[in-house]
Design a protein around this motif. Structure first.
Motif, PDB file in Angstrom:
ATOM      1  N   SER A 103      -6.062 -58.701  21.721  1.00 34.43           N
ATOM      2  CA  SER A 103      -5.040 -59.344  21.164  1.00 34.43           C
ATOM      3  C   SER A 103      -4.110 -58.473  20.259  1.00 34.43           C
ATOM      4  O   SER A 103      -3.206 -58.930  19.461  1.00 34.43           O
ATOM      5  CB  SER A 103      -5.085 -60.839  20.632  1.00 34.43           C
ATOM      6  N   GLN A 163      -4.308 -67.602  21.151  1.00 40.19           N
ATOM      7  CA  GLN A 163      -5.332 -67.363  21.811  1.00 40.19           C
ATOM      8  C   GLN A 163      -6.207 -68.869  21.878  1.00 40.19           C
ATOM      9  O   GLN A 163      -6.884 -69.264  22.746  1.00 40.19           O
ATOM     10  CB  GLN A 163      -6.202 -66.575  20.823  1.00 40.19           C
ATOM     11  N   TYR A 165      -4.655 -71.795  22.364  1.00 35.81           N
ATOM     12  CA  TYR A 165      -3.857 -72.408  23.433  1.00 35.81           C
ATOM     13  C   TYR A 165      -4.185 -71.910  24.475  1.00 35.81           C
ATOM     14  O   TYR A 165      -4.617 -72.641  25.674  1.00 35.81           O
ATOM     15  CB  TYR A 165      -2.238 -72.136  23.315  1.00 35.81           C
ATOM     16  N   HIS A 166      -4.430 -70.466  24.804  1.00 36.10           N
ATOM     17  CA  HIS A 166      -4.963 -70.066  25.851  1.00 36.10           C
ATOM     18  C   HIS A 166      -6.546 -70.517  26.217  1.00 36.10           C
ATOM     19  O   HIS A 166      -6.917 -70.618  27.404  1.00 36.10           O
ATOM     20  CB  HIS A 166      -5.140 -68.457  26.159  1.00 36.10           C
ATOM     21  N   VAL A 170      -7.600 -72.825  29.751  1.00 33.98           N
ATOM     22  CA  VAL A 170      -8.713 -72.272  30.317  1.00 33.98           C
ATOM     23  C   VAL A 170      -9.613 -73.259  30.630  1.00 33.98           C
ATOM     24  O   VAL A 170     -10.165 -73.447  31.666  1.00 33.98           O
ATOM     25  CB  VAL A 170      -9.137 -70.942  30.167  1.00 33.98           C
TER      26      VAL A 170
END
Length: 181
Positions: A103, A163, A165-166, A170
Motif C-alpha cells: 500500500s 486496507q 475495508y478490503h 475479502v
C-alpha cells in the motif's frame, strides 16, 4: 473471519485512533512525541505480524522495513537542514510498518494530496471560514511552521481504512462462497 484477521483489524483500528491523536497534537503544539511514534511502530508491527501469519508470507513486513529505512535515510538530511521536524521524520519512517509494502503507492498519492491541501490552507488562510482558525493558521505561516504530521496521519488513516475495508470484504465474500459450496 479468522482470529488473526480480527486481531490485525483491532491493531489497525487502534493505529487509526493513535494517528488521529498524533495529527491533533502536531496541529496544536507542533510536536510528535517519541512515545506515540514507538506505540505506532508496535501496533504496525503487530498488525503486519498477524497478516504475515495469515498469508504465510513475510514479504509485506520486509518491504515495510526496507521502506521505513529508506524514508528515514532520505528525510534525515532534511531534518539536519531544519526543513522538517524530527517527529515528522520518525512518523514517516514508521508509516511503512503500519501500511505494509503493498500500500505504499496508495499512501504516497494520498500523502501528496493531503500535503498540498495543508500547504494551501497554511498559505491561503482566507479560504477558511472561522476567524479564530484563520488567525491560528496565519500564526503558523508567520512562524514558518507547517504541521506535516497532519497530512502524514491523514494519508495513513485513509490507507489503513482502505486496507481494513478490503480485508473485511475479502473475508466476508470468501465466507459466503464457502457457505454456498
Amino acid at each position: 473471519m479468522s482470529l488473526l484477521l480480527a486481531a490485525s483489524l483491532v491493531f489497525q483500528g487502534l493505529a487509526i485512533l493513535l494517528l488521529g491523536r498524533i495529527a491533533w497534537t502536531d496541529f496544536s503544539t507542533q510536536r510528535i512525541s517519541n512515545r506515540d511514534v514507538l506505540l505506532l511502530l508496535c501496533l504496525g508491527l503487530g498488525a503486519l505480524q498477524f497478516q504475515a501469519l495469515q498469508a504465510h508470507s513475510w514479504l509485506e513486513m520486509g518491504i515495510g522495513a526496507f521502506g521505513g529505512l529508506a524514508l528515514f535515510l532520505a528525510l534525515f538530511p532534511f531534518w539536519l537542514l531544519r526543513k522538517i521536524g524530527a517527529g515528522d521524520v520518525k512518523l514517516m519512517s514508521v508509516t511503512p510498518f503500519l501500511i505494509g509494502g503493498s500500500s505504499l503507492a496508495v499512501f504516497s498519492i494520498l500523502l501528496l494530496v493531503f500535503a498540498v491541501a495543508t500547504a494551501a490552507v497554511v498559505k491561503n488562510p482566507f479560504l477558511l471560514p472561522a476567524g479564530m482558525f484563520r488567525h491560528y493558521v496565519q500564526h503558523l505561516d508567520r512562524k514558518g511552521v507547517v504541521p506535516f504530521g497532519v497530512p502524514i496521519s491523514a494519508a495513513a488513516i485513509c490507507t489503513i481504512a482502505l486496507q481494513m475495508y478490503h480485508a473485511i470484504v475479502v473475508a466476508t465474500s470468501s465466507g459466503i462462497l464457502e457457505q454456498l459450496n
